[in-house]
Motif scaffolding. Structure first.
Motif, short mmCIF file in Angstrom:
data_model
loop_
_atom_site.label_atom_id
_atom_site.label_comp_id
_atom_site.label_asym_id
_atom_site.label_seq_id
_atom_site.Cartn_x
_atom_site.Cartn_y
_atom_site.Cartn_z
N THR A 69 0.85 -1.19 0.00
CA THR A 69 0.00 0.00 0.00
C THR A 69 0.89 1.24 0.00
O THR A 69 2.09 1.16 0.30
CB THR A 69 -0.90 0.04 1.25
OG1 THR A 69 -0.08 0.22 2.40
CG2 THR A 69 -1.75 -1.21 1.37
N LYS A 70 0.29 2.38 -0.27
CA LYS A 70 1.04 3.63 -0.26
C LYS A 70 1.69 3.84 1.10
O LYS A 70 2.87 4.18 1.19
CB LYS A 70 0.12 4.80 -0.61
CG LYS A 70 0.85 6.12 -0.58
CD LYS A 70 0.12 7.37 -1.04
CE LYS A 70 -1.32 7.45 -1.11
NZ LYS A 70 -1.81 8.78 -1.53
N GLU A 71 0.95 3.62 2.17
CA GLU A 71 1.50 3.84 3.51
C GLU A 71 2.64 2.87 3.80
O GLU A 71 3.67 3.27 4.37
CB GLU A 71 0.42 3.72 4.58
CG GLU A 71 0.94 4.10 5.96
CD GLU A 71 -0.15 4.35 6.98
OE1 GLU A 71 0.13 5.10 7.93
OE2 GLU A 71 -1.26 3.81 6.83
N MET A 77 8.23 5.05 -4.72
CA MET A 77 6.81 5.39 -4.82
C MET A 77 6.31 5.37 -6.26
O MET A 77 5.13 5.53 -6.51
CB MET A 77 6.55 6.77 -4.21
CG MET A 77 6.91 6.87 -2.73
SD MET A 77 6.06 5.69 -1.67
CE MET A 77 4.36 6.27 -1.80
N LYS A 110 4.67 1.60 1.66
CA LYS A 110 5.83 2.06 0.88
C LYS A 110 6.53 3.20 1.61
O LYS A 110 7.76 3.20 1.74
CB LYS A 110 5.40 2.50 -0.52
CG LYS A 110 5.00 1.36 -1.42
CD LYS A 110 4.54 1.87 -2.77
CE LYS A 110 4.06 0.75 -3.65
NZ LYS A 110 3.62 1.23 -4.97
N TYR A 111 5.75 4.18 2.07
CA TYR A 111 6.36 5.29 2.81
C TYR A 111 7.06 4.79 4.08
O TYR A 111 8.17 5.22 4.39
CB TYR A 111 5.31 6.33 3.20
CG TYR A 111 4.98 7.34 2.14
CD1 TYR A 111 5.96 8.18 1.59
CD2 TYR A 111 3.68 7.50 1.69
CE1 TYR A 111 5.65 9.13 0.63
CE2 TYR A 111 3.35 8.45 0.73
CZ TYR A 111 4.34 9.26 0.20
OH TYR A 111 4.03 10.21 -0.74
N ASP A 134 -4.05 12.11 -7.18
CA ASP A 134 -3.19 11.03 -6.69
C ASP A 134 -2.55 11.32 -5.33
O ASP A 134 -1.93 10.44 -4.76
CB ASP A 134 -2.09 10.76 -7.72
CG ASP A 134 -1.57 9.33 -7.66
OD1 ASP A 134 -2.29 8.45 -7.15
OD2 ASP A 134 -0.44 9.10 -8.11
N PHE A 135 -2.72 12.54 -4.81
CA PHE A 135 -2.07 12.91 -3.55
C PHE A 135 -3.11 13.27 -2.49
O PHE A 135 -4.17 13.81 -2.81
CB PHE A 135 -1.11 14.08 -3.77
CG PHE A 135 -0.03 13.75 -4.77
CD1 PHE A 135 1.00 12.88 -4.45
CD2 PHE A 135 -0.07 14.28 -6.05
CE1 PHE A 135 1.98 12.56 -5.37
CE2 PHE A 135 0.91 13.97 -6.98
CZ PHE A 135 1.93 13.11 -6.64
N SER A 137 2.22 13.47 -10.45
CA SER A 137 1.68 12.17 -10.84
C SER A 137 1.07 12.29 -12.23
O SER A 137 0.58 13.36 -12.61
CB SER A 137 0.62 11.71 -9.84
OG SER A 137 0.01 10.52 -10.31
N ASP A 166 0.31 11.57 1.88
CA ASP A 166 1.51 11.99 1.17
C ASP A 166 2.14 13.19 1.88
O ASP A 166 3.35 13.23 2.09
CB ASP A 166 1.18 12.36 -0.27
CG ASP A 166 0.69 11.18 -1.07
OD1 ASP A 166 1.49 10.30 -1.41
OD2 ASP A 166 -0.53 11.13 -1.34
N PHE A 215 6.63 7.60 -8.55
CA PHE A 215 6.07 8.89 -8.95
C PHE A 215 6.45 9.20 -10.40
O PHE A 215 7.50 8.77 -10.88
CB PHE A 215 6.58 10.02 -8.05
CG PHE A 215 6.07 9.98 -6.64
CD1 PHE A 215 4.71 9.80 -6.37
CD2 PHE A 215 6.93 10.14 -5.57
CE1 PHE A 215 4.23 9.79 -5.07
CE2 PHE A 215 6.46 10.13 -4.26
CZ PHE A 215 5.12 9.95 -4.01
#
Length: 158
Positions: A12-14, A49, A16-17, A141-142, A136, A146, A51
Protein backbone atom coordinates in the motif's frame (compact mmCIF):
# COMPACT_ATOMS: atom_id res chain seq x y z
CA UNK A 1 28.89 2.82 -1.14
CA UNK A 2 25.12 3.16 -1.42
CA UNK A 3 22.95 0.08 -1.21
CA UNK A 4 19.95 -0.72 -3.35
CA UNK A 5 16.61 0.31 -1.89
CA UNK A 6 14.20 -2.35 -0.81
CA UNK A 7 11.21 -1.59 -3.03
CA UNK A 8 7.79 -2.90 -2.03
CA UNK A 9 6.03 -2.96 -5.41
CA UNK A 10 2.77 -4.57 -4.21
CA UNK A 11 2.53 -2.68 -0.91
CA UNK A 12 0.00 0.00 0.00
CA UNK A 13 1.04 3.63 -0.26
CA UNK A 14 1.50 3.84 3.51
CA UNK A 15 3.58 0.65 3.61
CA UNK A 16 5.83 2.06 0.88
CA UNK A 17 6.36 5.29 2.81
CA UNK A 18 7.00 3.37 6.04
CA UNK A 19 9.60 1.27 4.26
CA UNK A 20 11.26 4.26 2.58
CA UNK A 21 11.58 6.48 5.67
CA UNK A 22 14.36 4.49 7.39
CA UNK A 23 16.05 3.81 4.05
CA UNK A 24 16.18 7.52 3.21
CA UNK A 25 17.39 8.28 6.72
CA UNK A 26 20.22 5.80 6.16
CA UNK A 27 21.07 7.31 2.77
CA UNK A 28 21.50 10.83 4.12
CA UNK A 29 22.84 10.01 7.60
CA UNK A 30 26.13 11.81 8.17
CA UNK A 31 26.03 13.63 4.82
CA UNK A 32 25.93 17.41 5.20
CA UNK A 33 25.86 18.36 1.50
CA UNK A 34 22.34 19.50 0.65
CA UNK A 35 22.54 18.72 -3.08
CA UNK A 36 23.76 15.17 -2.45
CA UNK A 37 20.96 14.56 0.05
CA UNK A 38 18.27 16.03 -2.21
CA UNK A 39 19.53 13.92 -5.12
CA UNK A 40 19.28 10.72 -3.08
CA UNK A 41 15.86 11.65 -1.69
CA UNK A 42 14.55 12.36 -5.21
CA UNK A 43 15.89 9.02 -6.51
CA UNK A 44 14.53 7.08 -3.52
CA UNK A 45 11.07 8.62 -3.84
CA UNK A 46 10.94 8.09 -7.61
CA UNK A 47 11.95 4.45 -7.30
CA UNK A 48 10.10 3.63 -4.09
CA UNK A 49 6.81 5.39 -4.82
CA UNK A 50 6.87 5.19 -8.63
CA UNK A 51 6.07 8.89 -8.95
CA UNK A 52 5.94 10.43 -12.45
CA UNK A 53 8.30 13.26 -11.43
CA UNK A 54 9.94 14.16 -8.14
CA UNK A 55 12.43 16.88 -7.44
CA UNK A 56 13.42 20.04 -5.75
CA UNK A 57 13.40 23.71 -6.61
CA UNK A 58 15.78 25.83 -4.54
CA UNK A 59 15.52 29.52 -3.68
CA UNK A 60 17.95 31.29 -6.00
CA UNK A 61 17.00 34.90 -5.28
CA UNK A 62 14.30 36.73 -3.36
CA UNK A 63 11.81 36.09 -6.17
CA UNK A 64 12.93 33.00 -8.07
CA UNK A 65 13.35 29.25 -7.61
CA UNK A 66 15.89 27.29 -9.65
CA UNK A 67 15.73 23.62 -10.55
CA UNK A 68 17.62 21.33 -8.19
CA UNK A 69 18.07 17.54 -8.09
CA UNK A 70 15.18 15.64 -9.68
CA UNK A 71 14.11 12.36 -11.26
CA UNK A 72 11.79 12.22 -14.27
CA UNK A 73 11.28 14.08 -17.54
CA UNK A 74 13.06 17.35 -18.30
CA UNK A 75 11.72 20.16 -16.12
CA UNK A 76 11.30 23.92 -16.04
CA UNK A 77 14.54 25.55 -14.93
CA UNK A 78 13.26 28.70 -13.15
CA UNK A 79 9.98 29.53 -11.44
CA UNK A 80 9.03 32.98 -10.17
CA UNK A 81 7.69 33.44 -6.65
CA UNK A 82 3.90 33.16 -6.65
CA UNK A 83 3.78 31.47 -10.08
CA UNK A 84 2.53 27.94 -10.65
CA UNK A 85 2.15 25.41 -7.86
CA UNK A 86 5.80 25.57 -6.75
CA UNK A 87 6.01 29.36 -6.71
CA UNK A 88 2.65 29.56 -4.92
CA UNK A 89 3.70 27.04 -2.25
CA UNK A 90 6.86 29.09 -1.65
CA UNK A 91 4.96 32.40 -1.59
CA UNK A 92 2.24 31.09 0.76
CA UNK A 93 4.65 29.01 2.88
CA UNK A 94 2.31 26.04 2.83
CA UNK A 95 1.87 22.64 1.26
CA UNK A 96 -0.34 22.63 -1.82
CA UNK A 97 -2.13 19.51 -3.02
CA UNK A 98 -3.55 19.92 -6.52
CA UNK A 99 -5.92 17.12 -7.64
CA UNK A 100 -6.00 18.37 -11.25
CA UNK A 101 -3.19 20.65 -12.40
CA UNK A 102 -5.24 21.82 -15.39
CA UNK A 103 -7.62 23.49 -12.92
CA UNK A 104 -4.87 25.32 -10.98
CA UNK A 105 -4.77 29.00 -11.98
CA UNK A 106 -1.43 29.78 -13.60
CA UNK A 107 -0.18 26.17 -13.58
CA UNK A 108 3.18 25.88 -15.31
CA UNK A 109 3.05 22.80 -17.54
CA UNK A 110 6.62 21.51 -17.59
CA UNK A 111 5.39 18.06 -18.68
CA UNK A 112 2.01 17.61 -20.34
CA UNK A 113 1.61 14.12 -18.80
CA UNK A 114 1.51 15.59 -15.29
CA UNK A 115 -2.06 15.44 -13.94
CA UNK A 116 -1.83 16.06 -10.17
CA UNK A 117 0.82 17.53 -7.87
CA UNK A 118 1.91 18.08 -4.29
CA UNK A 119 4.45 20.74 -3.29
CA UNK A 120 5.92 21.22 0.19
CA UNK A 121 8.12 24.10 1.33
CA UNK A 122 11.52 23.13 2.75
CA UNK A 123 12.20 25.15 5.88
CA UNK A 124 15.61 25.39 7.54
CA UNK A 125 16.42 27.83 10.35
CA UNK A 126 12.94 29.40 10.00
CA UNK A 127 13.59 30.22 6.34
CA UNK A 128 12.26 28.58 3.16
CA UNK A 129 15.22 27.28 1.18
CA UNK A 130 13.22 25.51 -1.53
CA UNK A 131 10.31 23.23 -2.29
CA UNK A 132 9.79 19.51 -2.84
CA UNK A 133 7.66 19.00 -5.95
CA UNK A 134 6.02 15.66 -6.75
CA UNK A 135 3.92 15.08 -9.86
CA UNK A 136 1.68 12.17 -10.84
CA UNK A 137 0.40 11.17 -14.25
CA UNK A 138 -2.91 10.31 -12.53
CA UNK A 139 -5.61 12.72 -11.38
CA UNK A 140 -6.19 13.18 -7.63
CA UNK A 141 -3.19 11.03 -6.69
CA UNK A 142 -2.07 12.91 -3.55
CA UNK A 143 -3.65 13.28 -0.13
CA UNK A 144 -2.86 14.12 3.48
CA UNK A 145 -0.94 10.84 3.85
CA UNK A 146 1.51 11.99 1.17
CA UNK A 147 1.80 15.34 2.92
CA UNK A 148 2.54 13.75 6.31
CA UNK A 149 5.16 11.30 5.03
CA UNK A 150 6.87 13.74 2.65
CA UNK A 151 7.10 16.22 5.54
CA UNK A 152 8.73 13.51 7.70
CA UNK A 153 11.25 12.91 4.91
CA UNK A 154 12.04 16.63 4.66
CA UNK A 155 12.44 16.76 8.44
CA UNK A 156 15.31 14.26 8.09
CA UNK A 157 17.44 16.84 6.27
CA UNK A 158 20.35 18.07 8.42
Amino acid sequence: MAEDLTILKEATKEEKYQSLLPQIEGLIYGETNLVANLANIAAALKEGMDFFWVGFYLVDSEDELVLGPFQGPVACTRIRKGKGVCGSSWDQNKTLIVPNVDEFPGHIACASASKSEIVLPIIKNDKIIGVLDVDSDKLNDFDDMDHQYLKKILDLLP
